[in-house]
Design a protein around this motif. Structure first.
Motif, PDB file in Angstrom:
ATOM      1  N   THR A   1      44.924  22.186  38.635  1.00 13.30           N
ATOM      2  CA  THR A   1      46.064  21.737  39.435  1.00 13.30           C
ATOM      3  C   THR A   1      46.148  20.219  39.461  1.00 13.30           C
ATOM      4  N   VAL A   2      45.000  19.570  39.668  1.00 12.68           N
ATOM      5  CA  VAL A   2      44.984  18.095  39.697  1.00 12.68           C
ATOM      6  C   VAL A   2      45.330  17.533  38.320  1.00 12.68           C
ATOM      7  N   MET A   3      44.866  18.173  37.264  1.00 10.58           N
ATOM      8  CA  MET A   3      45.091  17.675  35.915  1.00 10.58           C
ATOM      9  C   MET A   3      46.563  17.760  35.511  1.00 10.58           C
ATOM     10  N   THR A   4      47.236  18.857  35.865  1.00 12.76           N
ATOM     11  CA  THR A   4      48.630  19.042  35.445  1.00 12.76           C
ATOM     12  C   THR A   4      49.629  18.586  36.498  1.00 12.76           C
ATOM     13  N   GLN A   5      49.220  18.591  37.755  1.00  5.06           N
ATOM     14  CA  GLN A   5      50.063  18.170  38.883  1.00  5.06           C
ATOM     15  C   GLN A   5      51.404  18.918  38.863  1.00  5.06           C
ATOM     16  N   THR A   6      51.308  20.251  38.877  1.00  2.00           N
ATOM     17  CA  THR A   6      52.506  21.085  38.920  1.00  2.00           C
ATOM     18  C   THR A   6      52.413  22.046  40.093  1.00  2.00           C
ATOM     19  N   LEU A   7      53.568  22.391  40.666  1.00  2.00           N
ATOM     20  CA  LEU A   7      53.627  23.273  41.828  1.00  2.00           C
ATOM     21  C   LEU A   7      53.160  24.694  41.513  1.00  2.00           C
ATOM     22  N   PRO A   8      53.577  25.317  40.408  1.00  2.00           N
ATOM     23  CA  PRO A   8      53.118  26.694  40.139  1.00  2.00           C
ATOM     24  C   PRO A   8      51.601  26.823  40.062  1.00  2.00           C
ATOM     25  N   VAL A   9      50.937  25.826  39.450  1.00  2.00           N
ATOM     26  CA  VAL A   9      49.478  25.890  39.371  1.00  2.00           C
ATOM     27  C   VAL A   9      48.869  25.769  40.756  1.00  2.00           C
ATOM     28  N   GLY A  10      49.442  24.914  41.603  1.00  2.00           N
ATOM     29  CA  GLY A  10      48.932  24.756  42.961  1.00  2.00           C
ATOM     30  C   GLY A  10      49.054  26.034  43.768  1.00  2.00           C
ATOM     31  N   ILE A  11      50.191  26.724  43.644  1.00  2.15           N
ATOM     32  CA  ILE A  11      50.366  27.991  44.363  1.00  2.15           C
ATOM     33  C   ILE A  11      49.378  29.042  43.857  1.00  2.15           C
ATOM     34  N   PHE A  12      49.203  29.094  42.537  1.00  2.00           N
ATOM     35  CA  PHE A  12      48.258  30.054  41.957  1.00  2.00           C
ATOM     36  C   PHE A  12      46.830  29.755  42.424  1.00  2.00           C
ATOM     37  N   ALA A  13      46.452  28.488  42.448  1.00  2.00           N
ATOM     38  CA  ALA A  13      45.109  28.118  42.908  1.00  2.00           C
ATOM     39  C   ALA A  13      44.914  28.480  44.376  1.00  2.00           C
ATOM     40  N   PHE A  14      45.953  28.299  45.191  1.00  2.00           N
ATOM     41  CA  PHE A  14      45.866  28.643  46.613  1.00  2.00           C
ATOM     42  C   PHE A  14      45.643  30.141  46.795  1.00  2.00           C
ATOM     43  N   LEU A  15      46.382  30.949  46.041  1.00  2.00           N
ATOM     44  CA  LEU A  15      46.205  32.402  46.127  1.00  2.00           C
ATOM     45  C   LEU A  15      44.830  32.827  45.632  1.00  2.00           C
ATOM     46  N   MET A  16      44.322  32.138  44.617  1.00  2.83           N
ATOM     47  CA  MET A  16      42.993  32.461  44.102  1.00  2.83           C
ATOM     48  C   MET A  16      41.917  32.144  45.133  1.00  2.83           C
ATOM     49  N   VAL A  17      42.095  31.058  45.885  1.00  3.50           N
ATOM     50  CA  VAL A  17      41.129  30.709  46.936  1.00  3.50           C
ATOM     51  C   VAL A  17      41.080  31.813  47.982  1.00  3.50           C
ATOM     52  N   ILE A  18      42.251  32.315  48.378  1.00  5.74           N
ATOM     53  CA  ILE A  18      42.296  33.379  49.383  1.00  5.74           C
ATOM     54  C   ILE A  18      41.628  34.648  48.854  1.00  5.74           C
ATOM     55  N   GLN A  19      41.991  35.046  47.629  1.00  6.58           N
ATOM     56  CA  GLN A  19      41.447  36.275  47.070  1.00  6.58           C
ATOM     57  C   GLN A  19      39.941  36.184  46.849  1.00  6.58           C
ATOM     58  N   MET A  20      39.483  35.061  46.312  1.00  3.85           N
ATOM     59  CA  MET A  20      38.051  34.897  46.070  1.00  3.85           C
ATOM     60  C   MET A  20      37.263  34.886  47.377  1.00  3.85           C
ATOM     61  N   SER A  21      37.846  34.298  48.411  1.00  8.76           N
ATOM     62  CA  SER A  21      37.171  34.267  49.715  1.00  8.76           C
ATOM     63  C   SER A  21      36.996  35.673  50.271  1.00  8.76           C
ATOM     64  N   LEU A  22      38.028  36.508  50.130  1.00 12.03           N
ATOM     65  CA  LEU A  22      37.935  37.883  50.622  1.00 12.03           C
ATOM     66  C   LEU A  22      36.882  38.673  49.849  1.00 12.03           C
ATOM     67  N   TRP A  23      36.876  38.506  48.531  1.00 14.23           N
ATOM     68  CA  TRP A  23      35.865  39.218  47.731  1.00 14.23           C
ATOM     69  C   TRP A  23      34.457  38.738  48.065  1.00 14.23           C
ATOM     70  N   ALA A  24      34.309  37.423  48.268  1.00 15.16           N
ATOM     71  CA  ALA A  24      32.980  36.877  48.557  1.00 15.16           C
ATOM     72  C   ALA A  24      32.467  37.349  49.917  1.00 15.16           C
ATOM     73  N   GLN A  25      33.357  37.434  50.911  1.00 14.64           N
ATOM     74  CA  GLN A  25      32.936  37.897  52.233  1.00 14.64           C
ATOM     75  C   GLN A  25      32.494  39.356  52.195  1.00 14.64           C
ATOM     76  N   LYS A  26      33.219  40.184  51.441  1.00 14.72           N
ATOM     77  CA  LYS A  26      32.813  41.582  51.307  1.00 14.72           C
ATOM     78  C   LYS A  26      31.461  41.683  50.614  1.00 14.72           C
ATOM     79  N   LYS A  27      31.278  40.875  49.571  1.00 22.36           N
ATOM     80  CA  LYS A  27      30.010  40.898  48.857  1.00 22.36           C
ATOM     81  C   LYS A  27      28.884  40.385  49.735  1.00 22.36           C
ATOM     82  N   HIS A  28      29.180  39.377  50.552  1.00 22.47           N
ATOM     83  CA  HIS A  28      28.189  38.810  51.461  1.00 22.47           C
ATOM     84  C   HIS A  28      27.703  39.878  52.450  1.00 22.47           C
ATOM     85  N   LYS A  29      28.622  40.624  53.031  1.00 17.30           N
ATOM     86  CA  LYS A  29      28.254  41.682  53.968  1.00 17.30           C
ATOM     87  C   LYS A  29      27.485  42.796  53.266  1.00 17.30           C
ATOM     88  N   LEU A  30      27.852  43.060  52.031  1.00 11.78           N
ATOM     89  CA  LEU A  30      27.146  44.093  51.272  1.00 11.78           C
ATOM     90  C   LEU A  30      25.691  43.720  51.048  1.00 11.78           C
TER      91      LEU A  30
END
Length: 398
Positions: free
Chosen positions: A314-343
């Motif tokens: 996102t920083v390298m290309t400085q485009t809005l679509p990449v920023g939105i995709f990165a934001f969604l990836m942060v949310i999804q990865m956080s949810l997966w990591a929390q489930k794995k953490h509890k497991l």
């Protein structure tokens, strides 16, 4: 009076021979009886031959009901106690050929979880009849097919936008405008990211689940393919403007991106190696490779590296679509990591009640999709007393 005649010598010898023969026969009979008695006494008590007892094997009957209507679909009989649920599914498939084993979902209760194929049928038995509820899981695909399809799409789609097809961009504009070097660098980094995914899917990851519904693959492809089209359209557009801080911003972000990609790869290789070596009884530990030292800070460092890659892009290309995709990836990865953490807490600390005070998420992969992610290095409150989890014996390097 008559005179008694004396026996002749021949008759006298005959009488002696007859008398001696009788004595010898009597003596031989006595000796034979004595020998037989000694043989019987030395042999001990005579035992009757053992009676062969035939072991009785208890077979189970598995009654399969439809989860919605509760109607009986079939009964799988003569199921040995050593059978697994997968064996039952194969027998069920013979009775009902339209449902192959990977499509069959069996539950012990109507609203309960799906039972694993590896579970022993005897562990489910309360009586000789076992009742299971059937659900049609729909069309299934293998995990390897799932990931190869999901990751091949973005790789090819981005390249189609990169060559600036006349059906996508105006041909006059495309030949007129000069491409900034960041456009070529972004194409290289994007392709590198998905090529790494494809190679790891083929040679690194070992998927334990086996199959997943086809609709999950369709949703995953729609997400990745759709965002790739949006991202590639903006970055490769003839009117694309380079980042605000120029070469420094691009160089710094590209270096961070490559480091995150390398870290993600080394973490996945470490997880796969420790999984193959059978060290599943403790948390994965870092090695001498500096990229694996993130295990000392977070539970799932591959999630952290994955998020870092997209933030850097996102920083390298400085485009809005990449920023939105990165934001969604942060949310999804956080949810997966929390489930794995509890497991991991449940697996390695089943008797203690932990409350997570600090835990940083990270990785690439999916909950329950064969990717093994790992590590707990957090503060906990154990049974009312605050303490820090010290896992020095599991965190040794090497």
């Amino acid at each position: 009076m008559h005179r008694r005649q004396k026996p002749s010598a021949l008759e006298h010898k005959r009488d002696l021979a007859a008398h001696g023969g009788a004595l010898s026969m009597s003596h031989n009979d006595t000796r034979s009886f004595f020998n037989f008695s000694q043989l019987v006494l030395s042999a001990g008590h005579l035992k009757s031959p053992p009676v062969l007892k035939h072991s009785k094997i208890t077979y189970f009957e598995v009654e399969i009901l439809d989860m919605q209507s509760k109607k009986q679909i079939c009964i799988v009989d003569k199921v040995p106690p050593s059978s697994t649920l997968l064996d039952v599914k194969h027998k069920f498939h013979k009775a009902c050929p339209q449902w192959y084993p990977s499509r069959v979902g069996l539950q012990l209760e109507r609203n309960g979880p799906y039972l694993k194929d590896s579970i022993n049928i005897q562990s489910l038995a309360v009586s000789s009849i076992i009742t299971l509820y059937f659900t049609d899981l729909g069309q299934q695909v293998g995990w390897t097919t799932f990931f190869l399809t999901e990751y091949t799409g973005p790789l090819l789609i981005y390249l189609l936008f990169y060559i600036r097809l006349s059906t996508i961009y105006d041909q006059v504009e495309s030949t007129k405008n000069f491409r900034h070097p960041v456009v070529h660098l972004a194409c290289f980094c994007h392709c590198l990211h998905y090529i790494r995914h494809l190679l790891e899917t083929l040679f690194v990851h070992k998927f334990s689940g086996g199959h997943t519904p086809l609709k999950n693959m369709i949703k995953g492809c729609a997400f990745y393919w759709g965002f790739t089209s949006w991202i590639a359209y903006y970055i490769n557009h003839p009117r694309y403007t380079p980042p605000s801080f120029g070469h420094r911003q691009v160089s710094f972000a590209a270096l961070a991106f490559l480091m995150c990609e390398a870290g993600n790869h080394f973490i996945n290789v470490t997880l796969a190696h420790q999984s193959h070596s059978g060290s599943k009884a403790c948390f994965p530990s870092p090695t001498y490779n500096p990229f694996t030292w993130l295990f000392l800070l977070v539970s799932c460092p591959n999630y952290t590296y994955e998020v870092g890659s997209w933030i850097s892009f996102t920083v390298m290309t400085q485009t809005l679509p990449v920023g939105i995709f990165a934001f969604l990836m942060v949310i999804q990865m956080s949810l997966w990591a929390q489930k794995k953490h509890k497991l991991y807490l449940k697996r390695f600390y089943p008797e203690s009640k932990f409350h997570v005070v600090r835990a940083e998420p990270s990785v690439e992969g999916r909950q329950g999709q064969g990717h093994t992610t790992t590590r707990i290095s957090s503060c906990f409150r154990v049974k009312g007393k605050e303490s820090t989890s010290s896992m020095s014996h599991q965190m040794q390097l090497g």
